[in-house]
Design a protein around this motif. Structure first.
Motif, PDB file in Angstrom:
ATOM      1  N   SER A  24       0.768  -1.245   0.000  1.00 30.52           N
ATOM      2  CA  SER A  24       0.000   0.000   0.000  1.00 30.52           C
ATOM      3  C   SER A  24       0.801   1.298   0.000  1.00 30.52           C
ATOM      4  O   SER A  24       0.253   2.355  -0.307  1.00 30.52           O
ATOM      5  CB  SER A  24      -0.932   0.008   1.226  1.00 30.52           C
ATOM      6  OG  SER A  24      -0.179  -0.066   2.423  1.00 30.52           O
ATOM      7  N   LYS A  26       2.898   4.519  -0.878  1.00 30.93           N
ATOM      8  CA  LYS A  26       3.066   5.285  -2.105  1.00 30.93           C
ATOM      9  C   LYS A  26       3.861   6.566  -1.868  1.00 30.93           C
ATOM     10  O   LYS A  26       3.695   7.224  -0.844  1.00 30.93           O
ATOM     11  CB  LYS A  26       1.707   5.632  -2.719  1.00 30.93           C
ATOM     12  CG  LYS A  26       0.889   4.419  -3.157  1.00 30.93           C
ATOM     13  CD  LYS A  26       1.615   3.628  -4.248  1.00 30.93           C
ATOM     14  CE  LYS A  26       0.815   2.396  -4.659  1.00 30.93           C
ATOM     15  NZ  LYS A  26       1.574   1.569  -5.651  1.00 30.93           N
ATOM     16  N   TYR A  28       5.140  10.183  -3.942  1.00 29.72           N
ATOM     17  CA  TYR A  28       5.037  11.070  -5.096  1.00 29.72           C
ATOM     18  C   TYR A  28       6.334  11.872  -5.218  1.00 29.72           C
ATOM     19  O   TYR A  28       6.812  12.443  -4.232  1.00 29.72           O
ATOM     20  CB  TYR A  28       3.851  12.026  -4.951  1.00 29.72           C
ATOM     21  CG  TYR A  28       3.693  12.968  -6.125  1.00 29.72           C
ATOM     22  CD1 TYR A  28       3.165  12.515  -7.330  1.00 29.72           C
ATOM     23  CD2 TYR A  28       4.086  14.304  -6.023  1.00 29.72           C
ATOM     24  CE1 TYR A  28       3.027  13.369  -8.412  1.00 29.72           C
ATOM     25  CE2 TYR A  28       3.957  15.167  -7.107  1.00 29.72           C
ATOM     26  CZ  TYR A  28       3.427  14.693  -8.291  1.00 29.72           C
ATOM     27  OH  TYR A  28       3.292  15.543  -9.370  1.00 29.72           O
ATOM     28  N   THR A  57       4.113   6.787  -7.237  1.00 27.63           N
ATOM     29  CA  THR A  57       2.793   7.009  -7.836  1.00 27.63           C
ATOM     30  C   THR A  57       2.786   8.320  -8.601  1.00 27.63           C
ATOM     31  O   THR A  57       3.489   9.267  -8.232  1.00 27.63           O
ATOM     32  CB  THR A  57       1.691   7.041  -6.749  1.00 27.63           C
ATOM     33  OG1 THR A  57       0.433   7.324  -7.376  1.00 27.63           O
ATOM     34  CG2 THR A  57       1.974   8.106  -5.699  1.00 27.63           C
ATOM     35  N   ASN A  59      -0.040   9.873  -8.943  1.00 36.30           N
ATOM     36  CA  ASN A  59      -1.181  10.560  -8.351  1.00 36.30           C
ATOM     37  C   ASN A  59      -0.819  11.063  -6.958  1.00 36.30           C
ATOM     38  O   ASN A  59      -0.772  10.279  -6.010  1.00 36.30           O
ATOM     39  CB  ASN A  59      -2.387   9.624  -8.284  1.00 36.30           C
ATOM     40  CG  ASN A  59      -3.611  10.289  -7.664  1.00 36.30           C
ATOM     41  OD1 ASN A  59      -3.623  11.511  -7.434  1.00 36.30           O
ATOM     42  ND2 ASN A  59      -4.640   9.507  -7.388  1.00 36.30           N
ATOM     43  N   GLU A  61      -2.459  12.528  -4.799  1.00 37.84           N
ATOM     44  CA  GLU A  61      -3.545  12.396  -3.823  1.00 37.84           C
ATOM     45  C   GLU A  61      -3.471  11.085  -3.047  1.00 37.84           C
ATOM     46  O   GLU A  61      -3.983  10.990  -1.929  1.00 37.84           O
ATOM     47  CB  GLU A  61      -4.907  12.511  -4.524  1.00 37.84           C
ATOM     48  CG  GLU A  61      -5.228  13.890  -5.057  1.00 37.84           C
ATOM     49  CD  GLU A  61      -5.404  14.912  -3.937  1.00 37.84           C
ATOM     50  OE1 GLU A  61      -5.750  14.507  -2.810  1.00 37.84           O
ATOM     51  OE2 GLU A  61      -5.172  16.111  -4.185  1.00 37.84           O
ATOM     52  N   GLU A  62      -2.848  10.065  -3.622  1.00 36.96           N
ATOM     53  CA  GLU A  62      -2.770   8.771  -2.930  1.00 36.96           C
ATOM     54  C   GLU A  62      -1.425   8.553  -2.247  1.00 36.96           C
ATOM     55  O   GLU A  62      -1.180   7.495  -1.679  1.00 36.96           O
ATOM     56  CB  GLU A  62      -3.043   7.632  -3.916  1.00 36.96           C
ATOM     57  CG  GLU A  62      -1.975   7.442  -4.988  1.00 36.96           C
ATOM     58  CD  GLU A  62      -2.269   6.262  -5.893  1.00 36.96           C
ATOM     59  OE1 GLU A  62      -3.400   5.732  -5.847  1.00 36.96           O
ATOM     60  OE2 GLU A  62      -1.354   5.855  -6.638  1.00 36.96           O
ATOM     61  N   ALA A  63      -0.557   9.559  -2.301  1.00 36.20           N
ATOM     62  CA  ALA A  63       0.785   9.414  -1.726  1.00 36.20           C
ATOM     63  C   ALA A  63       0.769   9.559  -0.208  1.00 36.20           C
ATOM     64  O   ALA A  63       0.007  10.342   0.349  1.00 36.20           O
ATOM     65  CB  ALA A  63       1.724  10.446  -2.341  1.00 36.20           C
ATOM     66  N   HIS A  64       1.641   8.782   0.440  1.00 36.65           N
ATOM     67  CA  HIS A  64       1.865   8.907   1.878  1.00 36.65           C
ATOM     68  C   HIS A  64       3.034   9.854   2.161  1.00 36.65           C
ATOM     69  O   HIS A  64       3.057  10.538   3.185  1.00 36.65           O
ATOM     70  CB  HIS A  64       2.172   7.544   2.489  1.00 36.65           C
ATOM     71  CG  HIS A  64       1.067   6.545   2.312  1.00 36.65           C
ATOM     72  ND1 HIS A  64       0.982   5.708   1.228  1.00 36.65           N
ATOM     73  CD2 HIS A  64      -0.014   6.275   3.087  1.00 36.65           C
ATOM     74  CE1 HIS A  64      -0.085   4.950   1.342  1.00 36.65           C
ATOM     75  NE2 HIS A  64      -0.711   5.260   2.449  1.00 36.65           N
ATOM     76  N   TYR A  66       6.155  12.553   0.147  1.00 38.56           N
ATOM     77  CA  TYR A  66       6.470  13.336  -1.039  1.00 38.56           C
ATOM     78  C   TYR A  66       7.978  13.592  -1.063  1.00 38.56           C
ATOM     79  O   TYR A  66       8.546  14.097  -0.085  1.00 38.56           O
ATOM     80  CB  TYR A  66       5.706  14.663  -1.025  1.00 38.56           C
ATOM     81  CG  TYR A  66       4.203  14.471  -0.983  1.00 38.56           C
ATOM     82  CD1 TYR A  66       3.446  14.494  -2.154  1.00 38.56           C
ATOM     83  CD2 TYR A  66       3.544  14.241   0.230  1.00 38.56           C
ATOM     84  CE1 TYR A  66       2.069  14.297  -2.114  1.00 38.56           C
ATOM     85  CE2 TYR A  66       2.178  14.035   0.275  1.00 38.56           C
ATOM     86  CZ  TYR A  66       1.446  14.066  -0.904  1.00 38.56           C
ATOM     87  OH  TYR A  66       0.078  13.862  -0.860  1.00 38.56           O
ATOM     88  N   TYR A  92      -0.036  20.080  -0.672  1.00 40.12           N
ATOM     89  CA  TYR A  92       0.465  19.045   0.233  1.00 40.12           C
ATOM     90  C   TYR A  92       1.476  19.561   1.249  1.00 40.12           C
ATOM     91  O   TYR A  92       1.499  19.117   2.403  1.00 40.12           O
ATOM     92  CB  TYR A  92       1.059  17.889  -0.598  1.00 40.12           C
ATOM     93  CG  TYR A  92       0.147  17.495  -1.723  1.00 40.12           C
ATOM     94  CD1 TYR A  92      -1.105  16.932  -1.462  1.00 40.12           C
ATOM     95  CD2 TYR A  92       0.499  17.740  -3.048  1.00 40.12           C
ATOM     96  CE1 TYR A  92      -1.962  16.603  -2.492  1.00 40.12           C
ATOM     97  CE2 TYR A  92      -0.366  17.410  -4.089  1.00 40.12           C
ATOM     98  CZ  TYR A  92      -1.594  16.852  -3.798  1.00 40.12           C
ATOM     99  OH  TYR A  92      -2.456  16.539  -4.817  1.00 40.12           O
TER     100      TYR A  92
END
Length: 291
Positions: A24, A26, A28, A57, A59, A61-64, A66, A92
């Motif tokens: 799960s 992710k 960015y 990823t 996307n 928006e789905e990243a944990h 950055y 973010y």
């Protein structure tokens, strides 16, 4: 119940969390402000692995987490400008003031007055190289790279190793300390006075029970020592807060830590009793020998 025999601090927590992460987790990656230029092989290796990892990823928006990429030679003013751009273009950074962001810098960032740099240094996770320059590591959040082994040639099985020397000290390109000069006069220690070829280094690692590294100098050779069964000995006079993955790994099971103030006599007092013990038991016995 704590398992003190394990290499990991909390294996019952680590392994399930790791498996869940593989599924799960992710990351960015922001687009760098210009062509990325990483001067350190360690930084380059990290960024290449990150780009090709399954965690990335497209996307945000789905990243944990950055990742903030910037070149090694980028000025602090340019880094601040980059962070300011992220703040204005994306939502973010402002959500956590950068606490769910991370960056890589082997040189490490210093403390600046610019708000963007203050938040980056104070809140974001800095990934650097061990040992970190004094005052540039925040223990509760920053992490360091594990040392990489540059030698790829396989050594013969450890059972065939002939340990002629108690310890090996590798030349590190800096002014030698008083301890190294003492060790040079002891026949139990092999001191590399000039950088050697890979094949020569493999032979020296294979003929020594322990490899000594002075904290504050170049300790990247720990990776090579571990690869070829030469037990790392870190010479340091204070607690180490920037050991790689120290919140996960029980370093006392991997390396031996000894102070320099007692000189060669103290080093030998710790190492002599365990020179003929198998690798798996060396660290624990040497730790006990210190007390």
């Amino acid at each position: 119940m704590i398992d003190y025999t394990s290499l990991y601090l909390s294996p019952t927590i680590l392994f399930p969390d790791y498996q869940n992460m593989l599924i799960s987790f992710k990351i960015y990656i922001y687009t760098p402000p210009n062509a990325l230029s990483l001067s350190s092989p360690t930084e380059s290796n990290f960024f290449t692995c990150l780009q090709t990892s399954p965690f990335v990823t497209q996307n945000p928006e789905e990243a944990h987490l950055y990742f903030v990429p910037f070149s090694s030679n980028l000025s602090t003013r340019s880094v601040a400008r980059f962070i300011r751009g992220l703040r204005m273009e994306f939502p973010y950074w402002n959500r956590t003031l950068g606490a769910d962001h991370f960056y890589v810098s082997c040189a490490c960032l210093g403390y600046e007055s610019d708000r963007n740099l203050v938040e980056l240094k104070k809140n974001s996770v800095q990934i650097s190289r061990c040992p970190v320059p004094e005052g540039r590591f925040v223990p509760h959040k920053d992490i360091t790279f594990p040392p990489l082994a540059n030698i790829t040639r396989a050594l013969q099985s450890q059972g065939n190793r002939t340990a002629k020397y108690l310890g090996f000290v590798r030349y590190n390109g800096v002014k030698e300390s008083n301890l190294v000069n003492e060790l040079r006069n002891d026949s139990d220690f092999l001191i590399e006075s000039e950088p050697s070829s890979g094949m020569t280094l493999v032979g020296r690692l294979g003929s020594s029970v322990f490899c000594l590294f002075e904290y504050g100098a170049d300790v990247s050779g720990i990776g090579e020592a571990l690869r070829f069964g030469c037990v790392p000995v870190v010479v340091v006079d204070r607690p180490m807060l920037d050991l790689p993955l120290m919140d996960v790994i029980r370093w006392q099971k991997i390396a031996i830590f000894v102070g320099s103030r007692g000189g060669v006599k103290e080093v030998k007092r710790v190492l002599d009793p365990v020179r003929f013990v198998s690798y798996g038991d060396v660290s624990a016995l040497a730790q006990a020998a210190r007390y």
